[in-house]
Design a protein around this motif. Structure first.
Motif, mmCIF file in Angstrom:
data_model
loop_
_atom_site.group_PDB
_atom_site.id
_atom_site.type_symbol
_atom_site.label_atom_id
_atom_site.label_comp_id
_atom_site.label_asym_id
_atom_site.label_seq_id
_atom_site.Cartn_x
_atom_site.Cartn_y
_atom_site.Cartn_z
ATOM 1 N N PHE A 133 0.833 -1.202 0.000
ATOM 2 C CA PHE A 133 0.000 0.000 0.000
ATOM 3 C C PHE A 133 0.870 1.255 0.000
ATOM 4 O O PHE A 133 0.583 2.218 -0.711
ATOM 5 N N GLN A 134 1.948 1.248 0.774
ATOM 6 C CA GLN A 134 2.865 2.387 0.789
ATOM 7 C C GLN A 134 3.464 2.604 -0.598
ATOM 8 O O GLN A 134 3.601 3.733 -1.049
ATOM 9 N N PHE A 135 3.820 1.505 -1.267
ATOM 10 C CA PHE A 135 4.413 1.617 -2.590
ATOM 11 C C PHE A 135 3.405 2.208 -3.574
ATOM 12 O O PHE A 135 3.746 3.117 -4.344
ATOM 13 N N ALA A 136 2.178 1.726 -3.560
ATOM 14 C CA ALA A 136 1.148 2.257 -4.461
ATOM 15 C C ALA A 136 0.940 3.748 -4.223
ATOM 16 O O ALA A 136 0.814 4.525 -5.176
ATOM 17 N N ASN A 137 0.930 4.163 -2.971
ATOM 18 C CA ASN A 137 0.778 5.592 -2.667
ATOM 19 C C ASN A 137 1.970 6.395 -3.164
ATOM 20 O O ASN A 137 1.809 7.502 -3.674
ATOM 21 N N GLU A 138 3.173 5.843 -3.022
ATOM 22 C CA GLU A 138 4.359 6.551 -3.503
ATOM 23 C C GLU A 138 4.326 6.700 -5.024
ATOM 24 O O GLU A 138 4.654 7.761 -5.559
ATOM 25 N N VAL A 139 3.922 5.642 -5.713
ATOM 26 C CA VAL A 139 3.807 5.698 -7.178
ATOM 27 C C VAL A 139 2.853 6.826 -7.572
ATOM 28 O O VAL A 139 3.164 7.657 -8.431
ATOM 29 N N LYS A 140 1.715 6.874 -6.920
ATOM 30 C CA LYS A 140 0.715 7.907 -7.212
ATOM 31 C C LYS A 140 1.252 9.303 -6.870
ATOM 32 O O LYS A 140 1.141 10.236 -7.672
ATOM 33 N N ASN A 141 1.839 9.443 -5.687
ATOM 34 C CA ASN A 141 2.329 10.750 -5.249
ATOM 35 C C ASN A 141 3.478 11.279 -6.099
ATOM 36 O O ASN A 141 3.653 12.492 -6.211
ATOM 37 N N LYS A 142 4.262 10.400 -6.688
ATOM 38 C CA LYS A 142 5.379 10.812 -7.544
ATOM 39 C C LYS A 142 4.926 11.083 -8.980
ATOM 40 O O LYS A 142 5.718 11.453 -9.832
ATOM 41 N N GLY A 143 3.639 10.878 -9.252
ATOM 42 C CA GLY A 143 3.090 11.222 -10.556
ATOM 43 C C GLY A 143 3.227 10.151 -11.628
ATOM 44 O O GLY A 143 3.004 10.432 -12.806
ATOM 45 N N TYR A 144 3.587 8.943 -11.253
ATOM 46 C CA TYR A 144 3.645 7.864 -12.241
ATOM 47 C C TYR A 144 2.225 7.455 -12.618
ATOM 48 O O TYR A 144 1.305 7.520 -11.795
ATOM 49 N N LYS A 145 2.054 7.042 -13.839
ATOM 50 C CA LYS A 145 0.731 6.670 -14.322
ATOM 51 C C LYS A 145 0.336 5.284 -13.807
ATOM 52 O O LYS A 145 1.055 4.307 -13.998
ATOM 53 N N MET A 146 -0.819 5.246 -13.154
ATOM 54 C CA MET A 146 -1.399 4.004 -12.636
ATOM 55 C C MET A 146 -2.688 3.734 -13.393
ATOM 56 O O MET A 146 -3.476 4.653 -13.607
ATOM 57 N N VAL A 147 -2.894 2.492 -13.801
ATOM 58 C CA VAL A 147 -4.124 2.122 -14.494
ATOM 59 C C VAL A 147 -4.698 0.866 -13.857
ATOM 60 O O VAL A 147 -3.995 0.103 -13.202
ATOM 61 N N LYS A 148 -5.978 0.692 -14.098
ATOM 62 C CA LYS A 148 -6.681 -0.435 -13.482
ATOM 63 C C LYS A 148 -7.337 -1.301 -14.543
ATOM 64 O O LYS A 148 -7.970 -0.785 -15.464
ATOM 65 N N VAL A 149 -7.206 -2.597 -14.397
ATOM 66 C CA VAL A 149 -7.980 -3.550 -15.180
ATOM 67 C C VAL A 149 -9.269 -3.756 -14.394
ATOM 68 O O VAL A 149 -9.236 -4.199 -13.254
ATOM 69 N N GLU A 150 -10.391 -3.405 -14.988
ATOM 70 C CA GLU A 150 -11.673 -3.416 -14.288
ATOM 71 C C GLU A 150 -12.296 -4.813 -14.246
ATOM 72 O O GLU A 150 -13.489 -4.964 -14.475
ATOM 73 N N GLU A 151 -11.487 -5.793 -13.969
ATOM 74 C CA GLU A 151 -11.979 -7.167 -13.846
ATOM 75 C C GLU A 151 -11.374 -7.782 -12.602
ATOM 76 O O GLU A 151 -10.311 -7.358 -12.150
ATOM 77 N N THR A 152 -12.017 -8.787 -12.077
ATOM 78 C CA THR A 152 -11.449 -9.548 -10.970
ATOM 79 C C THR A 152 -10.597 -10.658 -11.583
ATOM 80 O O THR A 152 -11.109 -11.601 -12.149
ATOM 81 N N LEU A 153 -9.272 -10.495 -11.485
ATOM 82 C CA LEU A 153 -8.330 -11.406 -12.112
ATOM 83 C C LEU A 153 -7.587 -12.279 -11.115
ATOM 84 O O LEU A 153 -6.793 -13.132 -11.508
ATOM 85 N N TYR A 154 -7.857 -12.092 -9.837
ATOM 86 C CA TYR A 154 -7.002 -12.705 -8.819
ATOM 87 C C TYR A 154 -7.807 -12.969 -7.548
ATOM 88 O O TYR A 154 -8.667 -12.155 -7.183
ATOM 89 N N VAL A 155 -7.545 -14.093 -6.908
ATOM 90 C CA VAL A 155 -8.154 -14.401 -5.611
ATOM 91 C C VAL A 155 -7.023 -14.595 -4.616
ATOM 92 O O VAL A 155 -6.168 -15.475 -4.775
ATOM 93 N N HIS A 156 -7.016 -13.759 -3.603
ATOM 94 C CA HIS A 156 -5.994 -13.776 -2.547
ATOM 95 C C HIS A 156 -6.491 -14.638 -1.390
ATOM 96 O O HIS A 156 -7.524 -14.369 -0.817
ATOM 97 N N LYS A 157 -5.742 -15.682 -1.077
ATOM 98 C CA LYS A 157 -6.139 -16.585 0.028
ATOM 99 C C LYS A 157 -5.350 -16.275 1.274
ATOM 100 O O LYS A 157 -4.210 -15.976 1.238
#
Length: 142
Positions: free
Chosen positions: A118-142
């Protein structure tokens, strides 16, 4: 469903070491020093990924010229209660994103203290790097 069951190996460790550092991202940062490719992503044993997870994630990175791509995922907590999750709900796991290695290196790797993903994702966003989302559920975390 059309999911892959990834069981590559099991890495056993306490989640945080004695200094409060996340050994997963310490090891990931070490691995990135040797990586020669363009992208990095993490697969956890016992988790499930759609068969086209990698293709959809990489296609999205390329199409949108982004540095960080993430997807919706399902997560199991406590008594196996399933919930939908994504960064927007304040939840991310290493299996729900793929990054461009040069960006990670510019950011000096993944944070190893606290909640690294989560810290890394926030840093990516705060530093202005482009973040994109795949609007599908591609993964199940157990």
């Amino acid at each position: 469903e059309d999911m892959l069951d990834v069981k590559l190996y099991e890495l056993s460790h306490e989640y945080f070491d004695k200094e409060g550092k996340d050994p997963f991202y310490s090891k990931a940062n070490y691995g990135l020093t040797m990586a020669q490719g363009e992208y990095a992503g993490f697969f956890s044993g016992g988790d499930y990924y759609t068969k086209d997870y990698l293709q959809k994630m990489i296609d999205c990175l390329k199409r949108d010229d982004a540095s960080f791509v993430y997807c919706n995922f399902k997560s199991h907590y406590g008594q196996n209660a399933e919930c939908d999750a994504a960064i927007e709900q304040g939840h991310i796991t290493s299996g729900s994103f793929i990054v461009r290695i040069p960006m990670v290196r510019k950011l000096k790797g993944f944070p190893i203290n606290g909640m690294g993903d989560f810290q890394f994702a926030n840093e990516v966003k705060n530093k202005g790097y482009k973040m994109v989302k795949v609007e599908e559920t591609l993964y199940v975390h157990k």
